[in-house]
Design a protein around this motif. Structure first.
Motif, mmCIF file in Angstrom:
data_model
loop_
_atom_site.group_PDB
_atom_site.id
_atom_site.type_symbol
_atom_site.label_atom_id
_atom_site.label_comp_id
_atom_site.label_asym_id
_atom_site.label_seq_id
_atom_site.Cartn_x
_atom_site.Cartn_y
_atom_site.Cartn_z
ATOM 1 N N LEU A 146 -92.225 -3.858 -7.906
ATOM 2 C CA LEU A 146 -92.398 -5.010 -7.542
ATOM 3 C C LEU A 146 -90.889 -5.569 -7.664
ATOM 4 O O LEU A 146 -90.381 -5.408 -8.745
ATOM 5 N N VAL A 176 -91.519 -10.053 -4.300
ATOM 6 C CA VAL A 176 -92.617 -10.861 -4.684
ATOM 7 C C VAL A 176 -91.922 -11.941 -5.260
ATOM 8 O O VAL A 176 -90.717 -12.134 -5.793
ATOM 9 N N TYR A 194 -98.529 -1.122 -9.501
ATOM 10 C CA TYR A 194 -97.252 -0.883 -9.423
ATOM 11 C C TYR A 194 -96.970 -0.274 -10.731
ATOM 12 O O TYR A 194 -97.307 -0.855 -11.777
#
Ligand SMILES: CC(=O)N[C@H]1[C@@H](OP(=O)(O)OP(=O)(O)OC[C@H]2O[C@@H](n3ccc(=O)[nH]c3=O)[C@H](O)[C@@H]2O)O[C@H](CO)[C@@H](O)[C@@H]1O[C@H](C)C(=O)N[C@@H](C)C(=O)N[C@@H](CCC(=O)O)C(=O)O
Ligand SMILES: Nc1ncnc2c1ncn2[C@@H]1O[C@H](COP(=O)(O)OP(=O)(O)OP(=O)(O)O)[C@@H](O)[C@H]1O
Length: 448
Positions: free
Chosen positions: A142, A168, A230
């Motif tokens: 991320l 993100v 993740y």
């Protein structure tokens, strides 16, 4: 509406009431004394079911998010006592929070004339749990996007090693969304809704000021990493973020404390032991100064018409700059100055739409960056010494010499400086200090 009228500054107790998660929405509830609940909501889009076998990891991350996001509400009253309804914390968790609230609110305290030392004590006493096992998280990252240059440098570094990543961001900034789209990565936009009661408390005269927002975003992304799968969260916090803004009565006050290396290590280690041993939290830009990062960003032309570092774009309430750069704030000043040595002058002026270094009205803003007759601004800007190095470099270049503030630097400020401390090159060297996991380390070599 906080129906039971509370005088926030007179409260005695801050309560972490409860946290819950269902259907992609986390609810985080807090209260002062016996007042109404303040409920913050975080919305995770298209959330899958919590992956089988990951319930304990998810609960631990959610609980930490509750404890960290409480800082926005705690600051409204700073009462002397803190209570966690689910019971006392183990020592490592209490220590993390004691540190975060004390240092992350240091600017808030300084500007409000408060002294929080000895006041913030999270309840401790729970036995330490065995270290969290690995969760078998997929090897993908991320990458938080803030709309500015730093995260875009991190994105390109990960892309350059073929790393699988998702861009993100938290909140509903259209500017950040445009930058995230521009990366070409898959995107994930998490929504955060502060408790409406906080704004009412502000109207009632609550204490207000800066909070360590990077810690809140980090905790949100830890929950997201477990939920969506993740194994790493790679922020773009620079080396300079660890440097204090000023020192006051023996305490360092750092606007960027939760972007600094101390917090990165505290949180990274806590996630390994309490959430999942294979969840890595790091900053990919930790070895680099702001100047090394602006040099790297100067090569990323496709982002020039999309990014902005001006924080006035990111206010929840109130007006935003018409054209991405307000041109008046410390971030605009610093990014203009730090990019200038690495970009052709016309290109830089086209990004900002004006020449900030040829405007005498901006002198005091640049003086503060240089720590000349002022301290570094309470903003996300580089160290005074690197601002001086950038200014000196420009003062030696023919194309900048006639600009009003460069001329002023040469005649008024430069004679007072130690010329041996003004070279740009040392700022471009990475330091060895970082917490980047082995899998992502090849990306470090691509920056610079
Ligand atoms: C965008 C901004 O700079 N906001 C700061 C500003 O807030 P302001 O009142 O002018 O407007 P809003 O952002 O609309 O906020 C309204 C009120 O909401 C409360 N609040 C907001 C966000 C939050 O996470 N918690 C909150 O409690 C607060 O009461 C607001 O008044 O001034 C505020 C007071 O000084 C700051 O707290 C606002 O800062 C935001 C939290 C923010 O997102 N700031 C980042 C741009 C920022 O400072 N980033 C730092 C990161 C440093 C770190 O250690 O994390 C940086 O880039 O250096
Ligand atoms: N709304 C957000 N959601 C998720 N992460 C964010 C958000 N805002 C900032 N960040 C992240 O926090 C870190 C610090 O933010 P910062 O503003 O310094 O970075 P930036 O916006 O990438 O660059 P710049 O220094 O030019 O503003 C970065 O990793 C950034 O991606």
């Amino acid at each position: 509406m906080v129906s039971k009228m509370i005088q926030p500054r007179l409260t005695q107790l801050f309560r972490f009431v409860r946290c819950s998660y269902a259907d992609g929405v986390a609810e985080l509830a807090y209260a002062f004394d016996d007042g109404e609940e303040l409920v913050e909501r975080i919305r995770f889009p298209h959330a899958p079911a919590i992956p089988a076998g990951h319930a304990a990891a998810f609960d631990a991350a959610l609980k930490l998010l509750h404890l960290i996001a409480g800082v926005s509400y705690y600051k409204a009253g700073v009462p002397p006592k803190i209570e966690v309804a689910s019971g006392p914390l183990d020592d490592a968790t209490a220590e993390l929070l004691d540190q975060l609230y004390l240092h992350g609110l240091a600017e808030f305290a300084y500007r409000n004339g408060l002294d929080l030392r000895g006041r913030i004590t999270f309840p401790r006493g729970a036995a330490a749990q065995p270290p969290a096992p690995a969760a078998g998280l997929p090897k993908r990252t991320l990458v938080p996007i803030g709309g500015g240059k730093d995260s875009l440098v991190a994105v390109e570094a990960i892309k350059s090693i073929g790393g699988e990543a998702t861009a993100v961001w938290v909140g509903n900034s259209a500017l950040i969304a445009a930058c995230a789209e521009r990366t070409g990565l898959p995107t994930l936009n998490i929504q955060r809704e502060l408790a409406p009661g906080l704004f009412e408390l502000n109207r009632l005269g609550a204490w207000n000021g800066h909070i360590p927002v990077t810690a809140v975003n980090s905790a949100i992304l830890a929950v997201a990493a477990i939920l969506y799968g993740y194994d790493s969260i790679a922020f773009a916090n620079e080396r300079s973020a660890s440097a204090a803004t000023l020192e006051y009565e023996g305490q360092q006050v750092n606007h960027q404390w939760s972007k600094g290396y101390a917090f990165e290590q505290l949180l990274g280690n806590w996630l390994h032991t309490h959430v999942a041993s294979d969840l890595d939290y790091c900053s990919l830009l930790r070895p680099y100064s702001e100047l090394a990062i602006t040099r790297a960003f100067a090569k990323l032309m496709p982002y020039f018409d999309a990014f902005s570092s001006c924080n006035r774009n990111f206010k929840l309430l109130g007006p935003k700059p018409a054209d991405r750069w307000c041109g008046q704030c410390p971030k605009c000043h610093f990014v203009f100055l730090a990019l200038a040595p690495f970009l052709p002058k016309p290109r830089l002026l086209s990004i900002f739409g004006r020449n900030l270094l040829d405007d005498e009205n901006q002198a005091s803003g640049f003086d503060a960056l240089l720590e000349y007759q002022d301290h570094k601004p309470f903003e996300c800007v580089g160290e005074g010494a690197e601002a001086r190095a950038a200014m000196y470099a420009l003062s030696q270049r023919p194309e900048w010499q006639e600009d009003a503030l460069i001329e002023r630097f040469r005649s008024e400020i430069l004679p007072q400086l130690d010329a041996s401390q003004l070279a740009l090159e040392p700022w471009l060297e990475p330091s060895a200090e970082h917490h980047v996991p082995t899998r992502l380390q090849p990306a470090l070599a691509t920056i610079g």
